[in-house]
Scaffold this motif. Structure first.
Motif, PDB file in Angstrom:
ATOM      1  N   THR A  65       0.957  -1.255  -0.035  1.00 28.10           N
ATOM      2  CA  THR A  65      -0.179  -0.482   0.064  1.00 28.10           C
ATOM      3  C   THR A  65       0.616   1.372   0.017  1.00 28.10           C
ATOM      4  OG1 THR A  65       0.137   0.307   2.305  1.00 28.10           O
ATOM      5  CG2 THR A  65      -1.732  -0.870   1.033  1.00 28.10           C
ATOM      6  N   ALA A  66       2.484   1.529   0.035  1.00 29.22           N
ATOM      7  CA  ALA A  66       2.846   1.915   0.302  1.00 29.22           C
ATOM      8  C   ALA A  66       3.599   2.298  -0.895  1.00 29.22           C
ATOM      9  CB  ALA A  66       4.294   2.000   1.437  1.00 29.22           C
ATOM     10  N   VAL A  67       3.922   2.026  -1.938  1.00 24.20           N
ATOM     11  CA  VAL A  67       3.778   1.469  -3.176  1.00 24.20           C
ATOM     12  C   VAL A  67       3.056   2.320  -3.748  1.00 24.20           C
ATOM     13  CG1 VAL A  67       4.155   0.084  -5.179  1.00 24.20           C
ATOM     14  CG2 VAL A  67       5.629   0.045  -2.791  1.00 24.20           C
ATOM     15  N   THR A  68       1.756   2.063  -3.775  1.00 21.38           N
ATOM     16  CA  THR A  68       0.569   2.718  -3.898  1.00 21.38           C
ATOM     17  C   THR A  68       0.039   4.316  -4.081  1.00 21.38           C
ATOM     18  OG1 THR A  68      -1.395   2.459  -2.292  1.00 21.38           O
ATOM     19  CG2 THR A  68      -1.303   0.378  -3.506  1.00 21.38           C
ATOM     20  N   CYS A  69       1.612   5.018  -2.796  1.00 20.74           N
ATOM     21  CA  CYS A  69       1.103   6.400  -3.110  1.00 20.74           C
ATOM     22  C   CYS A  69       1.599   7.114  -3.820  1.00 20.74           C
ATOM     23  CB  CYS A  69       2.146   6.785  -1.284  1.00 20.74           C
ATOM     24  SG  CYS A  69       0.533   5.702  -0.237  1.00 20.74           S
ATOM     25  N   GLY A  70       2.466   6.477  -5.010  1.00 26.06           N
ATOM     26  CA  GLY A  70       3.634   7.471  -5.468  1.00 26.06           C
ATOM     27  C   GLY A  70       2.081   8.523  -6.587  1.00 26.06           C
ATOM     28  N   ILE A  94       1.202   6.470 -11.200  1.00 32.49           N
ATOM     29  CA  ILE A  94      -0.128   6.043 -11.773  1.00 32.49           C
ATOM     30  C   ILE A  94      -0.161   4.572 -11.738  1.00 32.49           C
ATOM     31  CG2 ILE A  94      -2.444   6.462 -12.539  1.00 32.49           C
ATOM     32  CD1 ILE A  94      -2.567   9.270 -12.664  1.00 32.49           C
ATOM     33  N   LEU A  95       0.596   3.967 -13.075  1.00 30.08           N
ATOM     34  CA  LEU A  95       0.582   3.219 -13.043  1.00 30.08           C
ATOM     35  C   LEU A  95       1.510   2.183 -11.883  1.00 30.08           C
ATOM     36  CD1 LEU A  95       0.155   0.731 -15.303  1.00 30.08           C
ATOM     37  CD2 LEU A  95       2.753   1.614 -16.093  1.00 30.08           C
ATOM     38  N   THR A  96       2.330   3.180 -11.317  1.00 32.70           N
ATOM     39  CA  THR A  96       2.342   2.325 -10.835  1.00 32.70           C
ATOM     40  C   THR A  96       1.942   1.949  -9.019  1.00 32.70           C
ATOM     41  OG1 THR A  96       4.903   3.120 -11.373  1.00 32.70           O
ATOM     42  CG2 THR A  96       4.752   2.294  -8.560  1.00 32.70           C
ATOM     43  N   SER A  97       1.385   2.688  -9.007  1.00 34.97           N
ATOM     44  CA  SER A  97       0.149   3.524  -7.375  1.00 34.97           C
ATOM     45  C   SER A  97      -0.828   1.930  -7.754  1.00 34.97           C
ATOM     46  CB  SER A  97      -0.413   4.199  -7.818  1.00 34.97           C
ATOM     47  OG  SER A  97       0.364   5.475  -7.194  1.00 34.97           O
ATOM     48  N   LEU A  98      -0.896   1.685  -9.528  1.00 32.02           N
ATOM     49  CA  LEU A  98      -2.303   0.553  -9.569  1.00 32.02           C
ATOM     50  C   LEU A  98      -1.993  -0.501  -9.295  1.00 32.02           C
ATOM     51  CD1 LEU A  98      -4.789   0.544 -11.388  1.00 32.02           C
ATOM     52  CD2 LEU A  98      -3.868   0.503 -13.769  1.00 32.02           C
ATOM     53  N   PHE A  99      -0.474  -0.939  -9.959  1.00 36.95           N
ATOM     54  CA  PHE A  99      -0.096  -2.121 -10.047  1.00 36.95           C
ATOM     55  C   PHE A  99      -0.290  -2.354  -8.251  1.00 36.95           C
ATOM     56  CE2 PHE A  99       1.047  -2.182 -13.920  1.00 36.95           C
ATOM     57  CZ  PHE A  99       0.170  -3.033 -14.648  1.00 36.95           C
ATOM     58  N   GLY A 100       0.298  -1.569  -7.206  1.00 34.23           N
ATOM     59  CA  GLY A 100       0.513  -1.488  -5.830  1.00 34.23           C
ATOM     60  C   GLY A 100      -0.778  -2.297  -5.265  1.00 34.23           C
ATOM     61  N   SER A 101      -1.866  -1.310  -5.394  1.00 32.31           N
ATOM     62  CA  SER A 101      -2.845  -1.574  -5.485  1.00 32.31           C
ATOM     63  C   SER A 101      -3.967  -3.035  -5.747  1.00 32.31           C
ATOM     64  CB  SER A 101      -3.881  -0.203  -5.452  1.00 32.31           C
ATOM     65  OG  SER A 101      -3.512   0.135  -5.239  1.00 32.31           O
ATOM     66  N   PHE A 102      -3.325  -3.362  -6.383  1.00 26.26           N
ATOM     67  CA  PHE A 102      -3.602  -5.012  -6.806  1.00 26.26           C
ATOM     68  C   PHE A 102      -2.514  -5.379  -5.888  1.00 26.26           C
ATOM     69  CE2 PHE A 102      -5.656  -3.391 -11.014  1.00 26.26           C
ATOM     70  CZ  PHE A 102      -6.290  -4.034 -10.949  1.00 26.26           C
ATOM     71  N   LEU A 103      -1.656  -5.083  -5.987  1.00 26.16           N
ATOM     72  CA  LEU A 103      -0.868  -6.439  -5.213  1.00 26.16           C
ATOM     73  C   LEU A 103      -1.514  -6.916  -3.284  1.00 26.16           C
ATOM     74  CD1 LEU A 103       1.955  -7.558  -4.142  1.00 26.16           C
ATOM     75  CD2 LEU A 103       3.027  -5.129  -3.911  1.00 26.16           C
ATOM     76  N   ALA A 104      -1.742  -5.598  -2.958  1.00 26.80           N
ATOM     77  CA  ALA A 104      -1.972  -5.488  -1.463  1.00 26.80           C
ATOM     78  C   ALA A 104      -3.659  -6.279  -2.144  1.00 26.80           C
ATOM     79  CB  ALA A 104      -2.725  -3.426  -1.152  1.00 26.80           C
ATOM     80  N   ILE A 250       3.280   9.942   7.164  1.00 25.70           N
ATOM     81  CA  ILE A 250       4.436  10.891   6.741  1.00 25.70           C
ATOM     82  C   ILE A 250       4.666   9.648   6.113  1.00 25.70           C
ATOM     83  CG2 ILE A 250       5.896  12.123   7.598  1.00 25.70           C
ATOM     84  CD1 ILE A 250       4.786  12.392   9.794  1.00 25.70           C
ATOM     85  N   ASN A 251       5.172   8.082   6.135  1.00 23.80           N
ATOM     86  CA  ASN A 251       6.429   7.636   6.171  1.00 23.80           C
ATOM     87  C   ASN A 251       5.718   7.283   4.639  1.00 23.80           C
ATOM     88  OD1 ASN A 251       5.938   4.562   5.303  1.00 23.80           O
ATOM     89  ND2 ASN A 251       7.878   5.096   5.973  1.00 23.80           N
ATOM     90  N   CYS A 252       4.495   6.985   4.001  1.00 20.70           N
ATOM     91  CA  CYS A 252       3.359   6.543   2.956  1.00 20.70           C
ATOM     92  C   CYS A 252       4.148   8.330   2.325  1.00 20.70           C
ATOM     93  CB  CYS A 252       2.049   6.708   2.716  1.00 20.70           C
ATOM     94  SG  CYS A 252       0.666   7.963   2.699  1.00 20.70           S
ATOM     95  N   ILE A 259       9.313   5.418  -3.981  1.00 15.88           N
ATOM     96  CA  ILE A 259       8.871   4.659  -5.515  1.00 15.88           C
ATOM     97  C   ILE A 259       9.068   5.981  -6.548  1.00 15.88           C
ATOM     98  CG2 ILE A 259       6.293   5.106  -4.904  1.00 15.88           C
ATOM     99  CD1 ILE A 259       8.690   1.544  -4.798  1.00 15.88           C
ATOM    100  N   VAL A 260       8.585   6.728  -7.162  1.00 16.13           N
ATOM    101  CA  VAL A 260       8.301   7.030  -8.259  1.00 16.13           C
ATOM    102  C   VAL A 260       9.863   7.855  -8.730  1.00 16.13           C
ATOM    103  CG1 VAL A 260       8.225   9.646  -8.814  1.00 16.13           C
ATOM    104  CG2 VAL A 260       5.984   8.776  -7.805  1.00 16.13           C
ATOM    105  N   ILE A 261      10.265   7.850  -8.011  1.00 23.68           N
ATOM    106  CA  ILE A 261      12.229   8.130  -8.333  1.00 23.68           C
ATOM    107  C   ILE A 261      12.374   6.827  -8.954  1.00 23.68           C
ATOM    108  CG2 ILE A 261      14.331   8.977  -7.734  1.00 23.68           C
ATOM    109  CD1 ILE A 261      13.188  11.147  -5.517  1.00 23.68           C
TER     110      ILE A 261
END
Length: 416
Positions: A65-70, A94-104, A250-252, A259-261
Motif C-alpha cells: 500500500t505504500a507503493v500505491t502512494c506514488g 499512477i501506473l505504479t500505484s495501480l499495480f501496488g493496489s492490485f498487489l495489496a 508521513i512514511n507513505c 518509488i516515483v524516482i
C-alpha cells in the motif's frame, strides 16, 4: 555523457530474460495459490491463532500500500502544490500505484481465512463503520477504482495500435455501439479515437477520481497505523505509539516520492529514454524534509515514553529499530544537496535506500515488533514466500509489458 533517445517506443522487445524469469515465478506462485484455495490456508502457511497474519500482510499489504502512494504523492505535488507543473510524472506514478493496489488487494484475498465471506464488503448490513480494517478495505477498494479510471485513457490508446486482435475487436465493437469511440482517418487507414461523448465522460470522471485519489490514501494509510493501536500488549514499545497513524501517513508520502524516482529512472534506463531531471530533482528535495520530520516525531515519541534504554539494549528489536532509522537517515542526507543538474545514479541509489528504510519500518510494525506471547512462533513457509513472490512477479511482469506498449515517459534529453 548527454544522450538522446529517438526511439518512440524504447526497447519494445517483450520476450526478454526477465520476462521468462518473472513468468516462471508467477506460475509457481499461482500453483501454491491454487493449493491454498483447494486445501485451505493451513496447507501452505505457518499462520496460527497467535500470528493471524504473516509475510502476506507485512510485505504485500503494509509495504504494497505504500507503493500505491506514488500516484497520491505526485498528485499532491502536481495538482495542489505546483498547479500541474509536474504533471509529466503523473502517468508513471499512477501506473505504479495501480499495480501496488492490485498487489495489496490480491494478498488480502489470499490471506483471508474464509474467502467465501469476502462478499460482505459489498453488503451494507455487514459493514463495521467503527473498524479501522473496514475503513482500510473500503478506502483501498475506492483508491483502486480511482486509479483504474485515471489510467483508462491510456488503455483506450493502446486499443488503436497494430493489427486488431479478436479481443480488441470485440471491445471496440462494444464501445462503437455505445457511441464511446469513433473512427478517424489517419494516413493509409483509420484508427479508433475517443468520441466527444466519451471525452466528456472521462473528463468528468477524472476530476472526481483525482480528488478521490488524494483523499482515500490519506485515510487508508492512517488506518494502517490505527490497526496496530489496539495491539498495545503485543506490539513492542519501540513501535507501539499513539502517533502510529501520523507516522504511517508521513512514511507513505516520502515512500511514494521515493518509488516515483525509483520507477521513473529504472523505466527510463530500461527503455533507453530520457530522464526528467528537473522534476525528479524537485521530488528528491522534498523527501529529506519529510524524513527529518518523521525521525523527529519517531525519536521524540521514544524519548517521551522513556524507551531510550530499549533502543540501545542490543537485542533483536533494538537492532531492527536502529536499522530503519539508519537507512532513512543515510538515504535522506544526499537528497538535501540535489540540484537541477544531478546524477540520476545517485538519486536512484538514495531512493533505493529510502525505500529499504521506509519498508523496514512497516515490516517491523506488522511482523518484527509483533509478539503475541509465550509459545507462539512464526516463520514463513516456502509456499508463503513463493505466493508473495508470485504476486509481486505478476505485478512486475504486467508493468513491464505496459511500459513497453505504453511508455510512461516521452523521450527527451537525458544525463547518464
Amino acid at each position: 555523457m548527454i544522450g538522446h533517445s529517438t526511439r518512440p517506443g524504447g526497447n519494445g522487445n517483450i520476450f526478454t530474460k526477465s520476462f521468462f524469469v518473472l513468468s516462471s515465478l508467477s506460475l509457481v506462485g499461482l500453483f501454491f495459490t491454487a493449493v491454498r484455495f483447494t486445501k485451505g490456508i493451513g496447507a501452505v502457511s505457518n499462520l496460527s491463532d497467535g500470528y493471524p497474519w504473516g509475510i502476506w500482510v507485512a510485505y504485500d499489504v503494509a509495504i504494497g500500500t505504500a507503493v500505491t502512494c506514488g500516484g497520491y504523492t505526485v498528485a499532491l505535488l502536481s495538482y495542489i502544490i505546483n498547479r500541474g507543473q509536474y504533471h509529466t510524472l503523473v502517468k508513471s506514478a499512477i501506473l505504479t500505484s495501480l499495480f501496488g493496489s492490485f498487489l495489496a488487494a490480491s494478498s488480502i484475498v489470499v490471506e483471508i481465512g474464509r474467502p467465501w465471506n469476502a462478499h460482505g464488503l459489498l453488503s451494507a448490513t455487514s459493514w463495521q463503520p467503527r473498524s479501522a480494517f473496514f475503513e482500510l478495505m473500503l478506502c483501498l477498494f475506492g483508491y483502486l477504482v480511482a486509479l483504474s479510471l485515471e489510467y483508462l485513457p491510456n488503455l483506450l490508446a493502446l486499443m488503436g495500435r497494430g493489427t486488431p486482435t479478436a479481443l480488441r475487436t470485440l471491445a471496440l465493437n462494444v464501445l462503437l455501439r455505445r457511441g464511446l469511440v469513433s473512427w478517424q482517418q489517419a494516413g493509409e487507414g483509420s484508427t479508433p479515437v475517443a468520441s466527444r461523448r466519451l471525452g466528456t465522460i472521462i473528463n468528468r470522471v477524472l476530476i472526481c477520481s483525482a480528488v478521490a485519489g488524494i483523499i482515500l490514501p490519506t485515510m487508508h494509510q492512517s488506518a494502517l497505523g490505527s490497526l496496530m493501536l489496539i495491539a498495545s500488549t503485543k506490539l513492542h514499545p519501540l513501535w507501539h505509539s499513539p502517533f502510529l497513524p501520523l507516522l504511517f501517513l508521513i512514511n507513505c508520502i516520502y515512500f511514494g516520492y521515493a518509488i516515483v524516482i525509483f520507477v521513473s529512472i529504472l523505466s527510463s534506463f530500461v527503455l533507453g529514454r530520457g530522464f526528467y531531471d528537473e522534476e525528479l530533482a524537485t521530488v528528491g528535495r522534498v523527501i529529506p524534509w519529510l524524513t527529518m520530520a518523521w525521525l523527529v516525531i519517531r525519536i521524540g515519541d521514544v524519548m517521551r515514553r522513556d524507551q531510550v534504554p530499549a533502543v540501545f539494549h542490543g537485542d533483536f528489536y533494538s537492532i531492527f529499530f536502529l536499522a530503519e532509522c539508519f537507512l532513512m537517515g543515510i538515504g535522506a542526507i544526499p537528497l538535501f544537496r540535489v540540484g537541477s543538474k544531478h546524477s540520476p545514479r545517485r538519486l536512484f541509489l538514495a531512493a533505493v535506500v529510502m525505500l529499504l528504510g521506509g519498508g523496514l519500518y512497516r515490516f517491523n510494525v506488522y511482523l518484527i515488533g509483533f509478539n503475541p506471547g509465550t509459545g507462539w512462533h512464526y516463520f514463513p513457509s516456502f509456499a508463503e514466500v513463493m505466493i508473495a513472490v508470485g504476486i509481486v512477479s505478476v505485478e512486475i511482469l504486467a508493468y513491464q509489458l505496459l511500459i513497453k506498449l505504453l511508455p510512461p515517459l516521452p523521450a527527451q534529453r537525458a544525463r547518464y
